[in-house]
Design an enzyme around this catalytic site. Sequence first.
Site, PDB file in Angstrom:
ATOM      1  N   ARG A   1     -39.903 -14.839 -12.253  1.00  0.00           N
ATOM      2  CA  ARG A   1     -40.316 -16.079 -11.580  1.00  0.00           C
ATOM      3  C   ARG A   1     -41.016 -15.722 -10.268  1.00  0.00           C
ATOM      4  O   ARG A   1     -40.437 -15.831  -9.185  1.00  0.00           O
ATOM      5  CB  ARG A   1     -39.098 -16.964 -11.339  1.00  0.00           C
ATOM      6  CG  ARG A   1     -38.535 -17.609 -12.624  1.00  0.00           C
ATOM      7  CD  ARG A   1     -39.312 -18.866 -12.961  1.00  0.00           C
ATOM      8  NE  ARG A   1     -38.954 -19.435 -14.243  1.00  0.00           N
ATOM      9  CZ  ARG A   1     -38.076 -20.430 -14.417  1.00  0.00           C
ATOM     10  NH1 ARG A   1     -37.438 -20.932 -13.392  1.00  0.00           N
ATOM     11  NH2 ARG A   1     -37.849 -20.925 -15.615  1.00  0.00           N
TER      12      ARG A   1
ATOM     13  N   GLN B   1     -46.665 -17.377 -12.961  1.00  0.00           N
ATOM     14  CA  GLN B   1     -46.397 -18.778 -13.289  1.00  0.00           C
ATOM     15  C   GLN B   1     -47.134 -19.229 -14.543  1.00  0.00           C
ATOM     16  O   GLN B   1     -46.596 -19.991 -15.347  1.00  0.00           O
ATOM     17  CB  GLN B   1     -46.767 -19.672 -12.106  1.00  0.00           C
ATOM     18  CG  GLN B   1     -45.776 -19.622 -10.958  1.00  0.00           C
ATOM     19  CD  GLN B   1     -46.176 -20.527  -9.816  1.00  0.00           C
ATOM     20  OE1 GLN B   1     -47.324 -20.969  -9.727  1.00  0.00           O
ATOM     21  NE2 GLN B   1     -45.245 -20.822  -8.930  1.00  0.00           N
TER      22      GLN B   1
ATOM     23  N   ASP C   1     -45.225 -18.273 -17.802  1.00  0.00           N
ATOM     24  CA  ASP C   1     -43.817 -18.633 -17.868  1.00  0.00           C
ATOM     25  C   ASP C   1     -43.539 -19.610 -19.014  1.00  0.00           C
ATOM     26  O   ASP C   1     -43.621 -20.831 -18.854  1.00  0.00           O
ATOM     27  CB  ASP C   1     -43.403 -19.239 -16.522  1.00  0.00           C
ATOM     28  CG  ASP C   1     -41.915 -19.503 -16.412  1.00  0.00           C
ATOM     29  OD1 ASP C   1     -41.200 -19.345 -17.417  1.00  0.00           O
ATOM     30  OD2 ASP C   1     -41.464 -19.881 -15.314  1.00  0.00           O
TER      31      ASP C   1
ATOM     32  N   SER D   1     -40.635 -22.290 -18.521  1.00  0.00           N
ATOM     33  CA  SER D   1     -40.984 -23.478 -17.748  1.00  0.00           C
ATOM     34  C   SER D   1     -41.840 -24.439 -18.552  1.00  0.00           C
ATOM     35  O   SER D   1     -41.622 -25.652 -18.535  1.00  0.00           O
ATOM     36  CB  SER D   1     -41.728 -23.073 -16.462  1.00  0.00           C
ATOM     37  OG  SER D   1     -40.841 -22.446 -15.563  1.00  0.00           O
TER      38      SER D   1
ATOM     39  N   TYR E   1     -33.090 -19.409 -10.810  1.00  0.00           N
ATOM     40  CA  TYR E   1     -32.114 -19.956 -11.747  1.00  0.00           C
ATOM     41  C   TYR E   1     -30.770 -20.143 -11.044  1.00  0.00           C
ATOM     42  O   TYR E   1     -30.421 -19.405 -10.125  1.00  0.00           O
ATOM     43  CB  TYR E   1     -31.899 -18.995 -12.930  1.00  0.00           C
ATOM     44  CG  TYR E   1     -33.078 -18.844 -13.842  1.00  0.00           C
ATOM     45  CD1 TYR E   1     -33.385 -19.830 -14.772  1.00  0.00           C
ATOM     46  CD2 TYR E   1     -33.878 -17.715 -13.787  1.00  0.00           C
ATOM     47  CE1 TYR E   1     -34.464 -19.689 -15.625  1.00  0.00           C
ATOM     48  CE2 TYR E   1     -34.965 -17.564 -14.634  1.00  0.00           C
ATOM     49  CZ  TYR E   1     -35.240 -18.555 -15.555  1.00  0.00           C
ATOM     50  OH  TYR E   1     -36.315 -18.408 -16.393  1.00  0.00           O
TER      51      TYR E   1
END
Length: 407
Positions: free
Chosen positions: A142, A147, A150, A153, A249
């Site tokens: 992360r 991003q 990911d 997500s 997380y």
Amino acid sequence: MALGGGRLVGKDTGMIAGVVRETYPGERRVALVPAAVVPLGKSGLEVLIEAGAGIEAGYPDDTYRERGARIAADRAEVFARADVIVAVRGLGANPAAGREDLDRMKAGQIVVGMLDPLWRPEACRELAEQGVAAFSLELMPRITRAQSMDVLSSMATISGYKAVLLAAEALPRMFPMLMTAAGTVTPARVFVVGAGVAGLQAIATARRLGAVVHGYDVRPAVREQVESLGGKFVELPLETAQAEGTGGYAKAMDEAFYRRQREMMAKVVAESDVVITTAAVPGKKSPVLVTAEMVRGMGPGSVIVDLAAERGGNCELSQPDQTVVEGGVSILGPTNLPATIPYHASQLYSKNVVTFLSHLVKDGQLAFDIEDEISRETLVTRDGQVVNDRVRAALGMESPPSEGRAG
């Protein structure tokens, strides 16, 4: 294709990325959509796709051909010719049917997909025995530059959205407040537990439907995000300074913490028409946040959607992929909501994969620095070994030598 030193080095000519049809029950996504063919071509990757792989997601074979992909006659051809196998659910995330592909894999082949390595680490050992270099996208760090890769997500965004739609369908009330000639309809009260990507999307979706939404997370830093979406942050007087783990997380807390948390949440749950739970800890059983007693305190017709049901559930009564009714309260335990919206789920997943492959492949060659955080953290098997520290720990193995180590 050679795997040597601190770098993986590809062959001199262009490489082939092979896409196979998903075999996990109910899985309708495809790993690459037609729009991925051109950008991958710019990196020197040709796309070979198993016939019919994209049909259930809304992408027929002709749409791939139009973009320049080739259609394989069968699954065996994809594995035989591809340098890189790209899947949504590889072995680990597809424990039964996925094993049928092991014998089709060849040493030196690259496998990219969701492998569930921390929950089913033994599958990584099997992949290592085949001699493949496997990259697990769930282990994507992360960090800012990762991003766009990911997958957790992007898929959580879809899960949070769909969870609200399931709740709205099951709830015997409307979500928005309505003022009509026949009287006023009061808005539904929605409580979202866990303000990660799925939880935030659930809050946003429930607000768009007109509900009064409350959100809670053990990480106090997310309060601003909850409120920016129109939700009201629920404050529980708990010590939460140590609740945030690596990568943003939440981490597992002790049972005493969860017991105090449940006691304080009971009143909010009882006042809610809908409870959506999203609390998960990577590689661990989901914490129980809503007990059977709390369920019995809810009004008849209330709905719980437990997005953590696959890992034991945040609700004590949840059952994976089933609807349990207790005292008039419906408890839904869906485990693969992204597959129920396969067109856009595939589109988002494909974008993640294209960006990741573009990170690995330059001018048709697989060459990257193992010391790079993105590459190191996602690589789980290499040269016949499980090389990721987190996966090795899950298998009870010692850390490998520092040279070329991952994770």
